[in-house]
Design an enzyme around this catalytic site. Sequence first.
Site, PDB file in Angstrom:
ATOM      1  N   ASP A  35      13.430 -46.396 -17.790  1.00 33.41           N
ATOM      2  CA  ASP A  35      12.209 -46.955 -17.220  1.00 33.41           C
ATOM      3  C   ASP A  35      12.494 -48.377 -16.691  1.00 33.41           C
ATOM      4  OD1 ASP A  35       9.476 -47.091 -16.694  1.00 33.41           O
ATOM      5  OD2 ASP A  35       8.979 -47.838 -18.705  1.00 33.41           O
ATOM      6  N   HIS A  91       0.292 -52.989 -17.032  1.00 32.43           N
ATOM      7  CA  HIS A  91       1.078 -52.846 -18.256  1.00 32.43           C
ATOM      8  C   HIS A  91       0.414 -53.691 -19.346  1.00 32.43           C
ATOM      9  CE1 HIS A  91       4.753 -51.972 -15.585  1.00 32.43           C
ATOM     10  NE2 HIS A  91       4.576 -50.898 -16.315  1.00 32.43           N
ATOM     11  N   GLY A  92       0.363 -53.176 -20.559  1.00 36.60           N
ATOM     12  CA  GLY A  92      -0.146 -53.981 -21.677  1.00 36.60           C
ATOM     13  C   GLY A  92      -1.579 -53.645 -22.032  1.00 36.60           C
ATOM     14  N   HIS A 130       1.984 -46.076 -13.911  1.00 33.64           N
ATOM     15  CA  HIS A 130       2.469 -47.014 -14.937  1.00 33.64           C
ATOM     16  C   HIS A 130       1.236 -47.659 -15.554  1.00 33.64           C
ATOM     17  CE1 HIS A 130       6.920 -47.331 -14.259  1.00 33.64           C
ATOM     18  NE2 HIS A 130       6.541 -46.480 -13.326  1.00 33.64           N
ATOM     19  N   SER A 183      -1.364 -46.398 -20.756  1.00 35.12           N
ATOM     20  CA  SER A 183      -2.074 -46.292 -22.042  1.00 35.12           C
ATOM     21  C   SER A 183      -3.319 -47.173 -21.995  1.00 35.12           C
ATOM     22  CB  SER A 183      -1.160 -46.656 -23.217  1.00 35.12           C
ATOM     23  OG  SER A 183      -0.834 -48.020 -23.234  1.00 35.12           O
ATOM     24  N   ASN A 229       3.081 -43.037 -17.617  1.00 35.69           N
ATOM     25  CA  ASN A 229       3.883 -43.873 -18.521  1.00 35.69           C
ATOM     26  C   ASN A 229       2.984 -44.485 -19.584  1.00 35.69           C
ATOM     27  OD1 ASN A 229       5.793 -43.321 -16.614  1.00 35.69           O
ATOM     28  ND2 ASN A 229       6.572 -45.414 -16.512  1.00 35.69           N
ATOM     29  N   THR A 248       2.024 -49.120 -24.689  1.00 40.11           N
ATOM     30  CA  THR A 248       1.380 -50.231 -25.403  1.00 40.11           C
ATOM     31  C   THR A 248       0.425 -49.767 -26.513  1.00 40.11           C
ATOM     32  OG1 THR A 248       1.537 -51.636 -23.469  1.00 40.11           O
ATOM     33  CG2 THR A 248      -0.093 -52.281 -25.113  1.00 40.11           C
TER      34      THR A 248
HETATM   35  P1  13P Z   1       1.376 -49.293 -20.970  1.00 42.29           P
HETATM   36  O1  13P Z   1       1.696 -50.755 -21.149  1.00 42.29           O
HETATM   37  O2  13P Z   1      -0.001 -49.110 -20.443  1.00 42.29           O
HETATM   38  O3  13P Z   1       1.576 -48.495 -22.178  1.00 42.29           O
HETATM   39  O4  13P Z   1       2.355 -48.742 -19.837  1.00 42.29           O
HETATM   40  C1  13P Z   1       3.667 -48.414 -20.129  1.00 42.29           C
HETATM   41  C2  13P Z   1       4.454 -48.283 -18.879  1.00 42.29           C
HETATM   42  O5  13P Z   1       3.931 -48.265 -17.786  1.00 42.29           O
HETATM   43  C3  13P Z   1       5.918 -48.181 -18.997  1.00 42.29           C
HETATM   44  O6  13P Z   1       6.535 -48.218 -17.763  1.00 42.29           O
END
Ligand code: 13P
Length: 281
Positions: A81, A180-181, A208, A211, A230, A233
């Site tokens: 990743d 992300h996060g 991406h 979560s 993906n 987090t």
């Molecule tokens: P999250 O931070 O939403 O879990 O996303 C993970 C991700 O996109 C890894 O590439």
Amino acid sequence: MLVNLQEVLSYAEKNQWAIGAFNTPNLECIMAVLQNAESYQVPVIIAHAQAHERVMPLETIGPIMVLCAKKSRVPVCVHLDHGESPDYIEKALELGFTSVMYDGSKLSFDENVENTRRAVKLSRKFKAGIEAEIGVMASSSVSSEGANGTAGIYTDPEVAKKFVELTGIDALAASFGTVHGIYTEKPRLDFQRIEKIKELTGTPLVMHGGSGLSDDDYITAIKKGVRKINYYTYMSRAAALASKELLNRHDGVMFHDVALEAMKAMKEDTRRAMKVFYSIS
Ligand code: 13P
């Protein structure tokens, strides 16, 4: 069994699913995800992010991921990743990874195309799949990936079309409102954009920052063409909160108790996500 990205994406296309791509920087994450995939009998992706090198080196966790995938009773793709350097990507492929992401999203269009084409060539040598990104994914202030507070730049559908044509990638990471996060406010996803990108590129799309979204957002994104989500987090956070609760409950808690509790929490969290990604009732 170990399979490549193209194979898991073909299952996704056939069944109108998004394959869960879970970051697994330690053994508990790998076990939680693979146990769920086996109990639901669905294909899955386990991934190592270059940003997690400080948590766990690729050279240590990579062979374990490949071994677990080979031993699994369901199709498992082992993915790198956000690979940022050619050396790191090559190292993953040499370890037996069956998919890599080259992330040149912060470079100019031409540089991104040039480097992605090199990564495509390399991945083909290993019969692995390749994902690349156009547009920039934002990161919230609570993220284990990317520079905190990086402003996102949504993917332009016309630029995405040109990028896919010039590179020949298997999957495209597009920016359309996820981060992300941890989400500090309710995300508002640009579904029209994702639909247009899918229409113009005809390529499986990757979400991406997957979560922490609502079931409705997942379902709509999948309908519009997202085929890989993906996710990390919120499963990691679930593990941290369960560990804290256990430590507060008893004296004399051992590290292996914490690891087990964390794994249980990650299993519960990813099970909920998988049910939506694979439309399991
Ligand atoms: P999250 O931070 O939403 O879990 O996303 C993970 C991700 O996109 C890894 O590439």
